[in-house]
Scaffold this motif. Structure first.
Motif, PDB file in Angstrom:
ATOM      1  N   ALA A  73      -9.369   4.178   4.275  1.00 27.28           N
ATOM      2  CA  ALA A  73      -8.003   4.613   5.159  1.00 27.28           C
ATOM      3  C   ALA A  73      -7.812   3.310   5.916  1.00 27.28           C
ATOM      4  N   GLN A  74      -8.535   2.557   6.461  1.00 26.44           N
ATOM      5  CA  GLN A  74      -8.074   1.347   7.055  1.00 26.44           C
ATOM      6  C   GLN A  74      -7.363   0.142   6.221  1.00 26.44           C
ATOM      7  N   ALA A  75      -7.915   0.102   5.173  1.00 26.43           N
ATOM      8  CA  ALA A  75      -7.411  -0.725   3.992  1.00 26.43           C
ATOM      9  C   ALA A  75      -5.880  -0.164   3.771  1.00 26.43           C
ATOM     10  N   LEU A  76      -5.749   0.950   3.360  1.00 30.80           N
ATOM     11  CA  LEU A  76      -4.499   1.739   3.372  1.00 30.80           C
ATOM     12  C   LEU A  76      -3.422   1.438   4.573  1.00 30.80           C
ATOM     13  N   ALA A  77      -3.964   1.584   5.754  1.00 24.63           N
ATOM     14  CA  ALA A  77      -3.188   1.177   6.825  1.00 24.63           C
ATOM     15  C   ALA A  77      -2.862  -0.282   6.855  1.00 24.63           C
ATOM     16  N   GLY A  78      -3.782  -1.169   6.402  1.00 28.45           N
ATOM     17  CA  GLY A  78      -3.393  -2.609   6.384  1.00 28.45           C
ATOM     18  C   GLY A  78      -2.386  -2.820   5.456  1.00 28.45           C
ATOM     19  N   GLY A  79      -2.209  -2.146   4.319  1.00 30.66           N
ATOM     20  CA  GLY A  79      -1.385  -2.419   3.088  1.00 30.66           C
ATOM     21  C   GLY A  79      -0.067  -1.925   3.745  1.00 30.66           C
ATOM     22  N   ALA A  80      -0.185  -0.952   4.331  1.00 32.98           N
ATOM     23  CA  ALA A  80       1.400  -0.435   4.903  1.00 32.98           C
ATOM     24  C   ALA A  80       1.913  -1.345   5.834  1.00 32.98           C
ATOM     25  N   LEU A  81       1.195  -1.903   6.715  1.00 32.26           N
ATOM     26  CA  LEU A  81       1.468  -2.981   7.844  1.00 32.26           C
ATOM     27  C   LEU A  81       2.039  -4.261   6.779  1.00 32.26           C
ATOM     28  N   PHE A  82       1.250  -4.594   5.986  1.00 33.32           N
ATOM     29  CA  PHE A  82       1.934  -5.830   5.206  1.00 33.32           C
ATOM     30  C   PHE A  82       2.986  -5.692   4.778  1.00 33.32           C
ATOM     31  N   ALA A  83       3.322  -4.388   3.997  1.00 33.09           N
ATOM     32  CA  ALA A  83       4.637  -4.233   3.519  1.00 33.09           C
ATOM     33  C   ALA A  83       5.665  -4.139   4.597  1.00 33.09           C
ATOM     34  N   HIS A  84       5.557  -3.551   5.544  1.00 33.21           N
ATOM     35  CA  HIS A  84       6.509  -3.158   6.668  1.00 33.21           C
ATOM     36  C   HIS A  84       6.884  -4.438   7.176  1.00 33.21           C
ATOM     37  N   TYR A  85       5.999  -5.136   7.696  1.00 37.59           N
ATOM     38  CA  TYR A  85       6.504  -6.677   8.463  1.00 37.59           C
ATOM     39  C   TYR A  85       6.658  -7.944   7.623  1.00 37.59           C
ATOM     40  N   ALA A  86       6.799  -8.911   8.098  1.00 39.10           N
ATOM     41  CA  ALA A  86       7.322 -10.059   7.345  1.00 39.10           C
ATOM     42  C   ALA A  86       6.473 -10.715   6.516  1.00 39.10           C
ATOM     43  N   CYS A  87       5.303 -10.158   6.465  1.00 37.06           N
ATOM     44  CA  CYS A  87       4.022 -10.735   5.288  1.00 37.06           C
ATOM     45  C   CYS A  87       4.717 -10.768   4.027  1.00 37.06           C
ATOM     46  N   SER A  88       5.431  -9.781   3.507  1.00 32.40           N
ATOM     47  CA  SER A  88       5.661  -9.587   2.335  1.00 32.40           C
ATOM     48  C   SER A  88       6.890 -10.524   1.911  1.00 32.40           C
ATOM     49  N   SER A  89       7.527 -11.161   2.891  1.00 29.46           N
ATOM     50  CA  SER A  89       8.530 -12.065   2.388  1.00 29.46           C
ATOM     51  C   SER A  89       8.280 -13.493   2.210  1.00 29.46           C
ATOM     52  N   CYS A  90       7.040 -13.800   2.498  1.00 26.33           N
ATOM     53  CA  CYS A  90       6.089 -15.076   2.454  1.00 26.33           C
ATOM     54  C   CYS A  90       5.406 -15.166   1.528  1.00 26.33           C
ATOM     55  N   HIS A  91       4.665 -13.847   1.129  1.00 26.76           N
ATOM     56  CA  HIS A  91       3.473 -13.970   0.333  1.00 26.76           C
ATOM     57  C   HIS A  91       4.007 -12.896  -0.951  1.00 26.76           C
TER      58      HIS A  91
END
Length: 308
Positions: free
Chosen positions: A217-235
């Protein structure tokens, strides 16, 4: 394995042999000059009898020896250098590189042609094969150097340089950028993991697979955060919508032993520190600070560390 006297490649052996010839010649010249100084000092010392030593205005044989000896040494080392350079650095031609290395401030990207594999800082290579490594830069001039591999390679924006290496045995070989490139130049380390061909083939097949989907559950939440914020625009994380190209590829981030170009061990505690305040960990790094709560940072940490 950082010593220049520890040859990990066949090319480094050739370079070290040339170094040895230079050092032996330099030692011979040093001993000759020191011996002549001692001999002259003793033979022509003032004996206190008021008699001036014999004076010679010219000595053609001695002058020819003094000029001809160094000239012969220069010619010999010229041809030895040309022969060594031709052997260790032939043209790349149409050969497909084993890896294309790109220098960034302040980390190394490694792309494996013919595959989708990209990694950062920890670069896997097989032993016993002559490998072409191509280097370039995304920003300023960097310098790829592993002392045990011998030759350095300047990596320059808009240009592709290359080196050839034949690694002799498995192991971990470390190096660093040796061209000053900014604030974090000292922490732009290189880590080459040399493997048997079979182990390398298995690693390459595993690295080509998309990211491991989170299950907890915690990693699933982290994946959603990664996709939602600007992380995915750089990595980039292959297998997800994250396709950024500015920062390191994180597809298999959790499998790396180190992070931040060798600055820290890759542990959950260090990932948490980095996400909390990147500039406190590596000042000048291009990673922005996101104001996340600790719950979000723990979730992102859980997500990134399970990417194996």
């Amino acid at each position: 394995m950082r010593s220049i006297f520890s040859s990990a490649t066949l090319e480094a052996e050739r370079l070290h042999a040339l170094d040895l010839y230079f050092m032996l010649a330099a030692l011979a010249v040093l001993l000759l000059v020191a011996g002549l100084v001692v001999y002259t000092s003793l033979k022509y010392r003032d004996k206190g009898d008021g008699v001036e030593p014999p004076q010679e205005s010219t000595n053609l044989s001695l002058e020819m020896l003094m000029i001809g000896g160094p000239a012969v040494l220069v010619v010999i080392f010229f041809f030895l250098t040309i022969r060594t350079s031709s052997a260790i650095l032939p043209p790349a031609g149409e050969t497909t590189p084993a890896v294309v290395v790109t220098g960034h401030q302040w980390w190394w990207e490694a792309a494996y042609p013919g595959t989708q594999v990209k990694t950062a800082n920890e670069i896997h290579l097989p032993v016993g094969q002559r490998l072409l490594i191509v280097g370039t830069s995304a920003d300023v001039i960097h310098d790829w150097w592993l002392p045990a591999f011998g030759e350095k390679m300047d990596v320059i924006p808009g240009r592709r340089n290359h080196v050839w290496i034949t690694i002799k045995k498995p192991g971990i070989y470390e190096g660093a950028c040796s061209e000053f490139c900014g604030q974090q130049h000292a922490w732009m380390r290189i880590r080459v993991v040399a493997q048997t061909p079979a182990d390398y083939t298995r690693w390459l097949a595993a690295a080509a697979r998309p990211a491991t989907p989170p299950t907890e559950a915690q990693a699933l939440a982290g994946g959603a955060l990664f996709a939602h914020y600007a992380c995915s625009s750089c990595h980039q994380i292959r297998g997800t919508a994250a396709m950024g190209q500015q920062g390191p590829d994180l597809t298999h981030f959790g499998s790396r032993r180190t992070m931040l170009a060798g600055l820290l061990e890759n542990t959950p505690a260090n990932v948490n520190r980095w996400l909390t305040d990147p500039q406190a960990v590596k000042p000048g790094a291009h990673m922005p600070r996101f104001i996340f709560g600790q719950d979000s940072i723990r979730a992102l940490t859980a997500y990134l560390t399970q990417l194996k």
